[in-house]
Write a protein that holds these residues in place. Structure first.
Motif, mmCIF file in Angstrom:
data_model
loop_
_atom_site.group_PDB
_atom_site.id
_atom_site.type_symbol
_atom_site.label_atom_id
_atom_site.label_comp_id
_atom_site.label_asym_id
_atom_site.label_seq_id
_atom_site.Cartn_x
_atom_site.Cartn_y
_atom_site.Cartn_z
ATOM 1 N N ALA A 1 0.860 -1.178 0.000
ATOM 2 C CA ALA A 1 0.000 0.000 0.000
ATOM 3 C C ALA A 1 0.894 1.226 0.000
ATOM 4 O O ALA A 1 1.981 1.215 0.604
ATOM 5 N N GLY A 2 0.461 2.293 -0.664
ATOM 6 C CA GLY A 2 1.296 3.484 -0.684
ATOM 7 C C GLY A 2 0.677 4.607 -1.470
ATOM 8 O O GLY A 2 -0.432 4.493 -1.983
ATOM 9 N N LYS A 3 1.414 5.703 -1.545
ATOM 10 C CA LYS A 3 0.909 6.889 -2.228
ATOM 11 C C LYS A 3 2.071 7.674 -2.827
ATOM 12 O O LYS A 3 3.114 7.849 -2.188
ATOM 13 N N THR A 4 1.863 8.117 -4.063
ATOM 14 C CA THR A 4 2.819 8.996 -4.725
ATOM 15 C C THR A 4 2.581 10.436 -4.306
ATOM 16 O O THR A 4 1.530 10.784 -3.766
ATOM 17 N N GLY A 5 3.553 11.284 -4.584
ATOM 18 C CA GLY A 5 3.399 12.706 -4.301
ATOM 19 C C GLY A 5 4.411 13.516 -5.075
ATOM 20 O O GLY A 5 5.564 13.106 -5.202
ATOM 21 N N TYR B 1 4.167 0.872 2.218
ATOM 22 C CA TYR B 1 4.434 -0.062 3.308
ATOM 23 C C TYR B 1 3.888 -1.446 3.012
ATOM 24 O O TYR B 1 2.982 -1.634 2.189
ATOM 25 N N THR B 2 4.474 -2.417 3.667
ATOM 26 C CA THR B 2 3.921 -3.750 3.855
ATOM 27 C C THR B 2 3.581 -3.835 5.338
ATOM 28 O O THR B 2 3.905 -2.927 6.108
ATOM 29 N N PRO B 3 2.956 -4.925 5.798
ATOM 30 C CA PRO B 3 2.692 -5.016 7.239
ATOM 31 C C PRO B 3 3.947 -5.000 8.102
ATOM 32 O O PRO B 3 3.886 -4.689 9.285
ATOM 33 N N GLN B 4 5.122 -5.302 7.489
ATOM 34 C CA GLN B 4 6.350 -5.401 8.288
ATOM 35 C C GLN B 4 7.291 -4.216 8.153
ATOM 36 O O GLN B 4 8.208 -4.058 8.962
ATOM 37 N N LEU B 5 7.123 -3.370 7.133
ATOM 38 C CA LEU B 5 8.102 -2.319 6.893
ATOM 39 C C LEU B 5 7.442 -1.138 6.190
ATOM 40 O O LEU B 5 6.725 -1.315 5.200
ATOM 41 N N SER B 6 7.682 0.069 6.723
ATOM 42 C CA SER B 6 7.153 1.294 6.127
ATOM 43 C C SER B 6 8.326 2.163 5.694
ATOM 44 O O SER B 6 9.226 2.448 6.492
ATOM 45 N N THR B 7 8.309 2.594 4.432
ATOM 46 C CA THR B 7 9.453 3.307 3.859
ATOM 47 C C THR B 7 8.999 4.536 3.094
ATOM 48 O O THR B 7 8.026 4.480 2.335
ATOM 49 N N ALA B 8 9.711 5.630 3.295
ATOM 50 C CA ALA B 8 9.450 6.869 2.564
ATOM 51 C C ALA B 8 10.677 7.228 1.743
ATOM 52 O O ALA B 8 11.809 7.155 2.231
ATOM 53 N N VAL B 9 10.448 7.629 0.493
ATOM 54 C CA VAL B 9 11.515 8.072 -0.399
ATOM 55 C C VAL B 9 11.184 9.476 -0.884
ATOM 56 O O VAL B 9 10.082 9.725 -1.390
ATOM 57 N N TRP B 10 12.118 10.379 -0.717
ATOM 58 C CA TRP B 10 12.001 11.760 -1.206
ATOM 59 C C TRP B 10 13.090 12.014 -2.224
ATOM 60 O O TRP B 10 14.230 11.578 -2.061
ATOM 61 N N ALA C 1 9.897 18.604 -5.728
ATOM 62 C CA ALA C 1 10.192 17.382 -4.991
ATOM 63 C C ALA C 1 9.210 16.307 -5.429
ATOM 64 O O ALA C 1 8.098 16.605 -5.873
ATOM 65 N N ALA C 2 9.632 15.069 -5.309
ATOM 66 C CA ALA C 2 8.772 13.937 -5.648
ATOM 67 C C ALA C 2 8.919 12.877 -4.567
ATOM 68 O O ALA C 2 10.007 12.686 -4.008
ATOM 69 N N TRP C 3 7.817 12.180 -4.271
ATOM 70 C CA TRP C 3 7.776 11.232 -3.159
ATOM 71 C C TRP C 3 7.126 9.917 -3.567
ATOM 72 O O TRP C 3 6.268 9.883 -4.442
ATOM 73 N N PHE C 4 7.533 8.877 -2.863
ATOM 74 C CA PHE C 4 6.692 7.688 -2.748
ATOM 75 C C PHE C 4 6.823 7.185 -1.323
ATOM 76 O O PHE C 4 7.934 6.948 -0.832
ATOM 77 N N GLY D 1 6.282 11.538 -8.442
ATOM 78 C CA GLY D 1 6.464 10.520 -7.418
ATOM 79 C C GLY D 1 6.328 9.102 -7.934
ATOM 80 O O GLY D 1 6.891 8.172 -7.349
ATOM 81 N N GLY D 2 5.594 8.930 -9.023
ATOM 82 C CA GLY D 2 5.408 7.591 -9.572
ATOM 83 C C GLY D 2 6.564 7.102 -10.401
ATOM 84 O O GLY D 2 6.530 5.961 -10.877
ATOM 85 N N SER D 3 7.607 7.925 -10.585
ATOM 86 C CA SER D 3 8.734 7.505 -11.413
ATOM 87 C C SER D 3 9.927 7.117 -10.545
ATOM 88 O O SER D 3 9.947 6.052 -9.943
ATOM 89 N N VAL D 4 10.931 7.998 -10.458
ATOM 90 C CA VAL D 4 12.167 7.651 -9.747
ATOM 91 C C VAL D 4 11.934 7.317 -8.269
ATOM 92 O O VAL D 4 12.466 6.320 -7.773
ATOM 93 N N PRO D 5 11.146 8.101 -7.518
ATOM 94 C CA PRO D 5 10.938 7.736 -6.116
ATOM 95 C C PRO D 5 10.282 6.357 -5.942
ATOM 96 O O PRO D 5 10.691 5.582 -5.070
ATOM 97 N N ALA D 6 9.266 6.061 -6.766
ATOM 98 C CA ALA D 6 8.616 4.752 -6.656
ATOM 99 C C ALA D 6 9.585 3.640 -7.034
ATOM 100 O O ALA D 6 9.579 2.563 -6.417
ATOM 101 N N ARG D 7 10.423 3.867 -8.049
ATOM 102 C CA ARG D 7 11.407 2.858 -8.430
ATOM 103 C C ARG D 7 12.431 2.657 -7.319
ATOM 104 O O ARG D 7 12.828 1.532 -7.019
ATOM 105 N N THR D 8 12.895 3.775 -6.720
ATOM 106 C CA THR D 8 13.860 3.673 -5.623
ATOM 107 C C THR D 8 13.266 2.881 -4.468
ATOM 108 O O THR D 8 13.937 2.032 -3.858
#
Length: 756
Positions: free
Chosen positions: A578-582, A595-604, A589-592, A620-627
């Protein structure tokens, strides 16, 4: 009558008699004077001698508290040292067996040659020291014995008075009757200041030579002994020439006292003092290591954050001198994956373009990985904790609007109008309009679809329906600490106008992943004091429920759709995600955040030197989501595949008069969609109103929906999988965005977010 007989004395005899009388008077005066002066002095001398050398009963006074400055050591979650916190001063605990004989000999030779024969005070030594000072023109030997120096440091002060000196001498003789010579010498060496912040020989060996005291050489021992009389002058870091002269004097004294041989003396003299920072020594040398500094040799951004957290919690005295053991949460394997993902996706770019990543265990709040930027040596600003002011999160903030709506009873299936342009109520002018990305929109759509496609105009209406302040409160409650729950924000808050940090975003999304239980993010698993007591344990914290379980489950379900068929398809894994682009205004700036139930990660991803657009109009759906996927795919490879709890229908609110898009700002709005309203007319195209990122990471043509047609948009090539070892290619030329920018006084923005 008989005549009295008279005696006729000659002049000579009269003079002799007068002289004898005068001599008697002088002798009498001298005897009296001697008795008057010497007898009390002799009595005083006998008294002092009795005090100094007599076997008198008595107790030593209590010692002054020992100075302690033990560094704090930082460990990763496998027990490996990753950093040390300390200030200038340092003490290092040692045992008597750690002190080498060569160091004892050097100190005794230079400070107290008769140490093993006197009883605390050495009259002969005082005379010899005075003679040496006269001969050399400088202090070669101290007048006080080692015992006296230790007494002064342990029991008295450094005031220059006769009473203090007498008390020092008396206590020195008493100490000699209670301690062995070896005990006195060890205590002296363990407390003496050697300069460069070193208290005790254990610290001095580390500070000057970077080694434990038991490994000191003859030349190193002589240099330390030479610094004792005036450590702030004879330290090699203060005056190299004087330190070198003192080293040679100590070696000469050791030779004269037959403590070393001529060969040992000559070899040690040749080992002149040399600073390691000047490069390799040209020959035999007494090498001084660089001044130890605080900080970390590994994971510097993370360790800096650890220091910041603990400094606020424990204060400088305890952190830098308390000898704490800090067991952190960082996982070296996950950290390596995070650094690799960031580096590979930065390949081909140049500063000030940068990427930050933070990954948190949602169930504990323990931060498992943190990358604060591309190069700590270039900038020590930790972008993962928000840098100086934080960054606009773009549409990744819409999750908090959605959470407030679900808590108010508005369901994911509630239908909203989705116009191309939305005018903020009671606001005039161009700055009062919000737009969808690429002008997309038109028709109506559910909140579920509006989230997957990140439709700005729907969320502008939604935040007015649930209340801007309630949205701010929700974001803060979930973990976005930079958002003031009582702050004054405008409609643009829904689209990410408030500055946030990757750390807070990963934590807040982690609250949703943990079914609404909030765990304050922390880099510290446990803190153990110098005595072995656990003073902080974050490994099994209970957490605090801040969101109903079913609200969290509905958020999971909607955000899964963003990755499955919305703007975040580049973040797909072989497990539920589950997640959200921004994307911030004007592509700054671009974000993704996902999370899974075990790990939540933010990329800026963004610029570090101001509000400049990213090259190629990155979303946010490009490089941040790929990272994000490049990190999360291997990071979760060994974890069980888990799905999120199935959502149940949200409880309907009580106000039947509510109408979606009315801007009522009600805390408890009904969720029943008007059965007579027009259906959701948005075509079933993933990412409507936004770029569609194809499963192959948009390596080929991408498309966007303009309200009626699918049109191509520029694609962003994926970075090379394995960067060549040579110099990186120059960054692509920035492409300025075509959409308008700006912020109105009302808090609205013509295009606060591009909709991704």
């Amino acid at each position: 009558m008989a005549r009295a007989r008279t005696r006729d004395l000659s002049p000579r005899r009269r003079r002799s008699r007068t002289l004898r009388s005068s001599s008697f008077v002088v002798k009498t005066v001298v005897i009296v004077a001697v008795c008057a002066v010497l007898v009390p002095a002799m009595a005083a001398g006998v008294a002092v001698a009795t005090l100094l050398f007599g076997d008198l009963p008595g107790r030593l006074p209590a010692q002054k508290p020992a100075f302690v400055a033990r560094p704090t050591t930082v460990y990763d979650n496998t027990g490996q040292v990753i950093g040390v916190f300390r200030q200038f001063e340092l003490t290092v605990p040692i045992q008597p067996t750690d002190v080498p004989q060569v160091l004892k000999d050097a100190v005794v030779a230079s400070e107290d040659q008769r140490f093993y024969s006197h009883r605390g005070v050495d009259i002969e030594g005082i005379a010899r020291a005075a003679r040496a000072i006269y001969d050399e023109g400088e202090i070669v030997q101290g007048a006080s014995t080692i015992t006296q120096q230790y007494v002064r440091a342990a029991y008295l002060n450094n005031s220059v008075t006769w009473s203090r000196k007498l008390r020092e001498a008396i206590l020195a003789t008493q100490l000699e009757r209670k301690m062995t010579k070896q005990e006195i010498l060890f205590n002296y060496l363990n407390t003496t200041y050697f300069g460069s912040g070193s208290y005790g020989v254990g610290a001095a060996a580390v500070q000057y030579f970077g080694k434990p005291v038991n490994n000191l050489t003859l030349s190193e021992a002589a240099m330390l002994a030479g610094a004792i009389p005036a450590p702030t002058v004879y330290s090699p870091r203060v005056d190299l020439a004087q330190a070198e002269d003192r080293r040679k004097i100590v070696l000469r004294l050791m030779l004269e006292q037959h403590l070393i041989s001529q060969q040992q003396h000559d070899e040690a003299v040749a080992q002149t003092i040399w600073f390691a920072s000047d490069g390799p020594a040209p020959g035999p040398a007494t090498v001084i290591v660089p001044t130890p500094t605080r900080g970390a040799s590994r994971y510097p951004y993370f360790v800096d954050w650890v220091e910041e957290v603990l400094l606020a919690r424990y204060g400088p005295e305890k952190l830098y001198r308390g000898g704490l053991r800090i067991e952190t949460s960082i996982d070296p394997n996950l950290q390596a994956l995070a650094e690799e993902a960031v580096a590979s996706n930065l390949y081909g770019t140049e500063p000030p373009v940068d990427i930050a990543l933070t990954s948190v265990d949602p169930t504990t709040g323990l931060v498992k990985a943190m990358v604060g930027g591309r190069d700590y040596a270039v900038s020590q600003v930790n972008l993962a904790t928000g840098g100086i002011t934080g960054f606009q999160p773009g549409s990744s903030f819409k999750t908090f609007v959605l959470a407030a709506a679900f808590e108010a009873g508005i369901s994911p299936e509630t239908v909203y109008d989705a116009p191309t342009r939305f005018q903020v109520p009671n606001c005039d002018g161009e700055g009062c309009f919000l737009y969808n990305y690429e002008g997309g929109g038109g028709g109506r759509m559910t909140l579920r679809r509006a989230t997957a496609s990140s439709t700005n105009t729907v969320f502008a209406q939604l935040i007015l329906d649930v209340g801007v302040q309630k949205t701010a409160e929700m974001a803060n409650r979930l973990g976005v600490t930079s958002v003031n729950p009582n702050g004054e924000y405008g409609v643009s808050l829904a689209l990410g106008s408030a500055e946030v940090s990757p750390l807070d975003m990963a934590s807040a999304y982690g609250t949703i992943a943990d079914q609404g239980v909030r765990q304050v993010p922390t880099p510290v698993a446990r803190v153990i004091d110098a005595s072995g007591n656990i003073i902080e344990d974050n490994t099994a914290r209970p957490g605090q429920r801040v969101l109903a379980t079913n609200v969290a489950a509905n958020l999971d379900d909607v955000l899964k759709g963003v990755v499955a068929g919305g703007t975040g398809t580049a973040a797909r894994l072989d497990r539920p995600v589950a997640g959200k682009t921004g994307t911030a205004e004007s592509y700054t700036a671009a974000w993704f955040v996902g999370y899974t139930p075990q790990l939540s990660t933010a990329v800026w991803m963004g610029h570090t030197n101001g509000f400049h657009s990213l090259y190629g109009s990155i979303t946010g759906g490009s490089v941040p989501a790929r990272t994000w996927a490049d990190f999360m795919r291997p990071a979760t490879a060994g974890m069980p595949v888990m799905d999120f709890p199935a959502p149940a229908p949200l409880q309907a609110a009580a106000d039947p008069a509510f109408k979606p898009g009315s801007g009522a700002g009600q805390a408890n709005a009904p969720v029943v969609t008007d059965p007579n309203s027009p259906p959701d007319t948005t075509p079933a195209v993933p990412g409507a109103g936004n770029p569609i990122v194809t499963p192959d990471d948009c390596g080929g043509p991408c498309q966007t929906y303009d309200g009626g047609n699918l049109i191509p948009v520029p694609s962003i090539p994926a970075p090379a999988a394995t960067p060549p070892p040579t110099t990186a290619a120059p960054a692509p030329t920035p492409v300025p965005p075509a959409t308008p920018g700006g912020q109105s006084a009302s808090g609205a923005s013509p295009n606060t977010d591009d909709g991704t």
